[in-house]
Write a protein that holds these residues in place. Structure first.
Motif, short mmCIF file in Angstrom:
data_model
loop_
_atom_site.label_atom_id
_atom_site.label_comp_id
_atom_site.label_asym_id
_atom_site.label_seq_id
_atom_site.Cartn_x
_atom_site.Cartn_y
_atom_site.Cartn_z
N UNK A 32 0.82 -1.21 0.00
CA UNK A 32 0.00 0.00 0.00
C UNK A 32 0.85 1.26 0.00
N UNK A 33 0.55 2.16 -0.93
CA UNK A 33 1.11 3.50 -0.94
C UNK A 33 -0.03 4.47 -0.67
N UNK A 34 0.31 5.63 -0.12
CA UNK A 34 -0.70 6.66 0.11
C UNK A 34 -0.24 7.99 -0.44
N UNK A 35 -1.20 8.82 -0.79
CA UNK A 35 -0.93 10.18 -1.24
C UNK A 35 -2.03 11.08 -0.69
N UNK A 36 -1.62 12.25 -0.21
CA UNK A 36 -2.60 13.19 0.34
C UNK A 36 -2.84 14.36 -0.59
N UNK A 37 -2.05 14.49 -1.64
CA UNK A 37 -2.20 15.58 -2.60
C UNK A 37 -2.22 15.03 -4.01
N UNK A 38 -2.89 15.73 -4.89
CA UNK A 38 -3.05 15.31 -6.27
C UNK A 38 -1.71 15.12 -6.97
N UNK A 40 1.24 14.46 -5.74
CA UNK A 40 1.92 13.28 -5.21
C UNK A 40 1.30 12.01 -5.79
N UNK A 41 -0.01 11.97 -5.85
CA UNK A 41 -0.70 10.80 -6.42
C UNK A 41 -0.34 10.61 -7.88
N UNK A 42 -0.27 11.70 -8.63
CA UNK A 42 0.09 11.59 -10.04
C UNK A 42 1.50 11.05 -10.22
N UNK A 67 -10.73 15.78 -8.42
CA UNK A 67 -10.84 14.35 -8.14
C UNK A 67 -11.23 13.57 -9.38
N UNK A 68 -12.16 14.13 -10.17
CA UNK A 68 -12.57 13.48 -11.42
C UNK A 68 -11.42 13.47 -12.42
N UNK A 69 -10.64 14.55 -12.45
CA UNK A 69 -9.49 14.58 -13.36
C UNK A 69 -8.46 13.53 -12.95
N UNK A 70 -8.31 13.29 -11.66
CA UNK A 70 -7.39 12.26 -11.20
C UNK A 70 -7.85 10.89 -11.66
N UNK A 71 -9.15 10.63 -11.64
CA UNK A 71 -9.68 9.36 -12.13
C UNK A 71 -9.33 9.20 -13.62
#
Length: 135
Positions: A32-38, A40-42, A67-71
């Motif tokens: 498991x990895x986690x990200x709290x900001x967009x 970082x997630x990207x 959030x939709x753009x991240x999806x």
């Protein structure tokens, strides 16, 4: 025969949610990895192949669109990833939009982690995700 470790990414701006999901799913055998900001997630999605992404829809209190753009970004980077969208601010229209963007499931917060685990297992056990190129 050992089964391969599934990689899971949790994207949520709430530290407590990232912590509890990481603890729970690590105990379930996931990496498991986690990200709290967009951003970082990207970066994580660009660098790692995840089988499942759990994405908070409202990372920025002012905008659900991010959030939709991240999806959409996850779908472009890794079309086979199964995406579960979590939100405390859901509506039928938002759910339809998230599914159109590529999400496989939408769950309303709060949701017991055991229920999230059941949804993940169901997605993993189901047919591979269909891509625009025809899987």
């Amino acid at each position: 025969m050992e089964t391969p470790t599934l990689r899971l990414l949790v994207v949520d701006d709430e530290e407590s949610i990232c912590f509890s999901m990481k603890e729970y799913f690590t105990l379930q055998g996931y990496s498991v990895d986690t990200a709290r900001e967009l951003e970082e997630a990207q970066r994580l999605v660009e660098a790692t192949h995840y089988q499942v992404v759990i994405q908070d829809l409202r990372l920025d209190p002012a905008q659900i669109a991010k959030g939709l753009e991240m999806v959409r970004f996850i779908c472009r980077q890794n079309p086979q990833a199964r995406i579960i969208v979590l939100t405390a601010y859901g509506s039928a229209e938002m759910e339809e939009e998230a599914l159109r963007c590529g999400a496989d499931a939408l769950l309303r917060k709060p949701k017991p982690l055991s229920h999230v685990a059941q949804v993940i297992q169901g997605l993993i056990d189901s047919r591979p995700k269909q891509t625009a190129h025809g899987a």
